[in-house]
Design an enzyme around this catalytic site. Structure first.
Site, mmCIF file in Angstrom:
data_model
loop_
_atom_site.group_PDB
_atom_site.id
_atom_site.type_symbol
_atom_site.label_atom_id
_atom_site.label_comp_id
_atom_site.label_asym_id
_atom_site.label_seq_id
_atom_site.Cartn_x
_atom_site.Cartn_y
_atom_site.Cartn_z
ATOM 1 N N ASP A 37 38.995 13.324 56.250
ATOM 2 C CA ASP A 37 39.903 14.066 55.381
ATOM 3 C C ASP A 37 40.910 14.871 56.206
ATOM 4 O OD1 ASP A 37 41.085 15.831 53.473
ATOM 5 O OD2 ASP A 37 39.351 15.534 52.178
ATOM 6 N N HIS A 59 41.235 12.249 52.448
ATOM 7 C CA HIS A 59 41.429 13.139 51.301
ATOM 8 C C HIS A 59 41.610 12.375 49.993
ATOM 9 C CE1 HIS A 59 42.094 17.163 49.831
ATOM 10 N NE2 HIS A 59 43.200 16.802 49.222
ATOM 11 N N SER A 106 40.043 19.048 45.627
ATOM 12 C CA SER A 106 40.852 19.742 46.621
ATOM 13 C C SER A 106 40.956 21.214 46.246
ATOM 14 C CB SER A 106 42.219 19.068 46.750
ATOM 15 O OG SER A 106 42.879 19.490 47.911
#
Length: 683
Positions: free
Chosen positions: A618, A653, A533
Site C-alpha cells: 500500500d 491501496h 482509507s
C-alpha cells in the site's frame, strides 16, 4: 475453534514534547522482517479458517458478480486530433486494450496498448496513463507492476510498433508532449514520500540521465502535476496543497523556454487555469468559498487584471469547469446533488442538463476537442448503470450513446431509491441516499450496509454498482452518507470536517446510524458499516465511540494510527496531509488528533465483529497501521466477536488489479457480512 494469531510485544516509547506514548507493535513496520511476514500470513490463515462456513457463498458471489459483466465490452469512442480513441475488453481478459481508428469508426483498428499482454506474468499490473504526440506518431505511456504508484515511463512508435530504448522510472502518470513531437515533460516522484516533486524535460531517443530538471518543489506540503492545456498552446506545472495552489505555464511551441508564474502561491488561495479565445479563465476561491470563474488577459495574469465571469453563489458549490470555443461548462452542486450547467458565451444564458432521478451524479466526460457544440458527459445513479451521453449545447438535445450493460436479468424498476436529510446533534442536515430492492420492510429487521468517507473534500455520490446487486437481492439496503469532511453541501461542509473539527465526521456517521435504527430501517443486530482509507479512520473512530451500534464493521486499508503517522515526515504523503489533520508538532493539533486516533483510543470494551483489510505494498496507508491496530484490539477488547485481518500480499491501496480479480475482494467482504447473519439464507 482455532485461536487467533499472537504477535510479540516489543514496547517502543514514542516521545513528543507533549507526552510519551508506548507502542507495543511499532516493530511491525519492518516490511522485510520474516517475523512480520509470518504474522501477516498467520492472520491470513486464521481469516481463511474463520471464513470456511461461507467459502462456498464467497465463490458463488464472485461467480454471480462476474456473470453480470459483459466480458467482451467497449467504451464509447471519443475524437481527438483526427483519431477516434476507445478501450475494450476481450472475453476473459483482466485488462483493457487501448485502441484507435484514423478518421472514422469504419477505419481499421490500431491497438496502441494491449493490457492483457503487458500484464502477463505480473501479479499486479496497471497503466498509469498515456499521451499521443501532436503528429499522432509516438505514444508516451507508463506502467506499475508493484502497486506503489511509482510508474515507469516508456515510449512507443505507433507507426512501427517498436518501443524506444529509454525507460524513466518513478514518475507520476504519463508524460506531456510539447508541440515539436520530440519533447516530453514528466513529473518525478520521491521514492520514499511518493510525492511528485520534480519536473524534467526529455528529448525522445536520448538518454534519460541527461534530462533537464526544469522545476523542483522544495515545500513538501505541495505536490505537482504536469499538464497540457486543451487548446494545446501551453504546458502547465500545477502545484497544490489542500489550501493553496500555483500555476506555471510555458508556450508548448518553445519547450526549452522558461515557465511563467501565473499568480504566486498565497495562503488560502486556490485557482485552476484554462485558456480559450485569447484569454485565460480562472476557476478560483478568491473571495469566493464556493468558487467562481474569472478571466484574465494572456499578457497580464495578476489578480488585479481579473474580471468576473461567473460569480459565487452561496447555495451552489462549483467543482469543475470545462471550456469550449463557444461554451463554458460547470460541474456544480446544489443541495448535495451534482449537476452540469452549460453557459453560452454569446448570450451568457446557463442551462442545467436535466435528469429526473431523485439521487444521481453526472460529470464531465472526455472532451479533448475545443471547437464543437458536443459535450460528452457521464450519468449514473444507484439504479442506472454508468451511461455515456452527448449533449448538444446549441440545440440542448441529449443523446444516450451507451448504458453499461448489466447481464443476468437486471431491471432497474425492481429497486427503490430514497433521499433523506438526517438532523445531526448540532442541528446540521446530513444528506443520505438509500437503495434497496422492492420488498424491503422498514420493521427494524432488515440488514443495512452504511457507507461514508468524509475527508479531503471528496464528495460521495450515488453511483451504480453491479456487484452491489448481490447484497440488494439478498435483502440488504445500502446507505450512502454525505458526512462532513466531504463537499456535498459546499466548501464549508469540508471545513467543518477537517483539522480541529474532524470529530464532526465521526458524530455525523453515528447520528446517521441512530437515524436508521430509529426509523426502523434496521437494528444494531443487522447494521453493518463500511469505510476505506480515510473512511477506515472513520470506522476506527466510531467503533471506539459507539461499538454497540453495529453488528459488523469492514475497515479497508484504514488510516488508524494518526498521531504516529503524522509525526513521521518520511512516511509517504504525510507532509501533504498537514492541512487535513494538523501537524502534531503543534500541541493543539497533537492533543486533538490523540483524542480520536483509533489506535491510541482502543480500550477494554466490547467491539463489533470486524474485518480489517490491507495490502502489503500500500502506497497510501502503510500495511502496518491496520496490522498494529488488529494486534492491539486482540489483547484489549473484552468480547468474543470475530476480528479478522486480511492482507493482500501482492497488492496496494486500491486492492487487486484486473476487473475480475478485484471482484474477489468484494465477494470476500460480502461473504463476511453474511457469515455474521445466517449464511444459509444467502445461498
Amino acid at each position: 475453534m482455532q485461536n487467533p494469531p499472537t504477535v510479540a510485544i516489543k514496547a517502543k516509547q514514542l516521545v513528543s514534547p507533549y507526552g510519551t506514548r508506548t507502542d507495543n507493535y511499532y516493530w511491525l513496520n519492518e516490511r522485510e522482517n520474516p517475523e512480520v511476514l509470518d504474522y501477516l500470513k498467520a492472520e491470513n490463515t486464521y481469516f481463511d479458517t474463520q471464513m470456511t462456513p461461507v467459502k462456498g457463498l464467497e465463490d458463488k458471489l464472485f461467480t454471480e458478480m462476474k456473470g453480470r459483466i459483459k466480458e467482451q465490452d467497449e467504451s464509447v469512442p471519443y475524437r481527438d486530433n483526427g483519431y477516434y480513441y476507445y478501450s475494450r475488453y476481450e472475453a476473459g481478459g483482466e485488462y483493457a486494450l487501448y485502441c484507435r481508428k484514423a478518421g472514422s469508426l469504419q477505419a481499421p483498428e490500431e491497438i496502441i496498448l494491449h493490457g492483457n499482454q503487458m500484464g502477463q506474468g505480473h501479479s499486479y499490473f496497471a497503466i498509469g496513463g498515456y499521451a499521443v504526440s501532436d503528429n499522432n506518431e509516438v505514444l508516451a505511456f507508463s506502467t506499475d507492476t508493484v502497486s506503489r504508484r511509482l510508474y515507469t515511463l516508456c515510449f512507443k512508435n505507433l507507426k512501427t510498433g517498436e518501443l524506444y530504448p529509454e525507460k524513466i522510472a518513478n514518475v507520476e502518470g504519463a508524460g506531456v508532449w510539447a508541440a515539436d513531437n520530440q519533447t516530453v515533460f514528466y513529473a518525478k516522484k520521491d521514492v520514499n514520500t511518493l510525492l511528485p516533486y520534480q519536473v524534467y524535460r526529455h528529448t525522445l531517443g536520448t538518454d534519460p540521465s541527461q534530462d533537464a530538471l526544469v522545476y523542483e518543489e522544495k515545500d513538501n506540503t505541495f505536490s505537482l502535476h504536469v499538464s497540457r492545456s486543451k487548446s494545446k498552446k501551453y504546458i502547465g506545472i500545477e502545484l497544490g496543497s489542500a489550501f493553496s495552489s500555483e500555476y506555471r505555464f510555458l508556450d508548448a511551441s518553445t519547450p526549452t523556454g522558461a515557465f511563467t508564474v501565473f499568480v504566486p502561491r498565497t495562503p488560502d488561495l486556490l485557482y485552476d487555469v484554462q485558456d480559450a479565445n485569447g484569454k485565460f479563465y480562472v476557476f478560483t476561491n478568491w473571495e469566493a468559498p464556493n468558487f467562481k470563474v474569472m478571466a484574465a488577459p494572456l499578457t497580464s495574469t495578476g489578480r488585479g487584471s481579473w474580471t468576473e465571469v461567473i460569480p459565487q453563489r452561496d447555495d451552489v458549490f462549483l467543482e469543475q469547469m470545462e471550456l469550449f470555443k463557444d461554451y463554458l461548462v460547470l460541474n456544480e452542486r446544489e443541495e448535495g446533488i451534482r449537476q452540469l450547467r452549460v453557459i453560452n458565451f454569446k448570450d451568457e444564458i446557463g442551462r442545467v442538463v436535466d435528469f429526473r432521478e431523485l439521487a444521481y451524479t453526472t460529470y464531465i466526460g472526455i472532451n479533448p476537442e475545443f471547437d464543437t457544440p458536443q459535450l460528452r458527459l457521464t450519468y449514473t445513479s444507484f439504479t442506472t448503470p454508468a451511461s455515456t451521453y452527448d449533449y448538444n449545447m446549441a440545440t440542448h438535445k441529449l443523446t444516450l450513446l451507451k448504458e453499461q450493460p448489466v447481464l443476468g436479468g437486471f431491471d432497474k424498476k425492481n429497486y427503490v431509491t430514497e433521499r433523506k436529510f438526517v438532523t445531526a446533534r448540532d442541528g446540521k442536515l446530513i444528506p443520505i441516499a438509500i437503495v434497496y430492492k422492492k420488498g424491503f420492510h422498514k420493521n427494524g429487521q432488515g440488514p443495512v450496509l452504511q457507507y461514508a468517507y468524509g475527508s479531503y473534500g471528496l464528495s460521495m455520490d450515488p453511483t451504480f454498482s453491479s456487484a452491489r446487486l448481490s447484497l440488494l437481492d439478498r435483502g440488504f439496503a445500502y446507505v450512502l452518507c454525505g458526512i462532513r469532511g466531504g463537499q456535498e453541501l459546499g466548501r464549508q461542509w469540508f471545513e467543518d470536517g477537517r483539522m480541529m473539527r474532524k470529530m464532526n465526521s465521526f458524530t455525523d456517521f453515528i447520528d446517521c446510524s441512530d437515524y436508521l435504527i430509529k426509523e426502523k430501517y434496521t437494528s444494531p443486530a443487522k447494521l453493518f458499516a463500511l469505510g476505506g482509507s480515510a473512511g477506515g479512520l472513520l470506522m476506527g473512530a466510531v467503533v471506539n465511540m459507539r461499538p454497540e451500534l453495529y453488528k459488523g464493521v469492514i475497515a479497508a486499508v484504514p488510516f488508524v494510527d494518526v498521531v504516529t503517522t503524522m509525526s513521521d515526515a518520511s512516511i509517504p504523503l504525510t507532509t501533504g496531509e498537514y492541512d487535513q489533520w494538523g501537524n502534531p508538532a503543534d500541541k493543539p493539533a497533537y492533543d486533538y488528533m490523540l483524542s480520536y486516533s483509533p489506535y491510541d483510543n482502543v480500550k477494554a470494551q466490547a467491539y463489533p465483529n470486524m474485518l480489517v483489510i490491507t495490502g502489503l505494498h500500500d502506497s497510501q496507508v502503510q500495511y502496518f497501521e491496520p496490522a498494529k491496530w488488529v494486534a492491539k484490539l486482540r489483547t484489549t477488547k473484552t468480547d468474543k466477536n470475530l476480528l479478522l485481518l486480511h492482507t493482500d500480499m501482492e497488492a496496494g491501496h486500491g486492492g487487486a488489479s484486473g476487473r475480475f480479480k478485484a471482484l474477489h475482494d468484494v465477494a470476500r467482504q460480502y461473504a463476511f457480512l453474511f457469515l455474521l447473519l445466517d449464511e444459509q439464507k444467502a445461498l
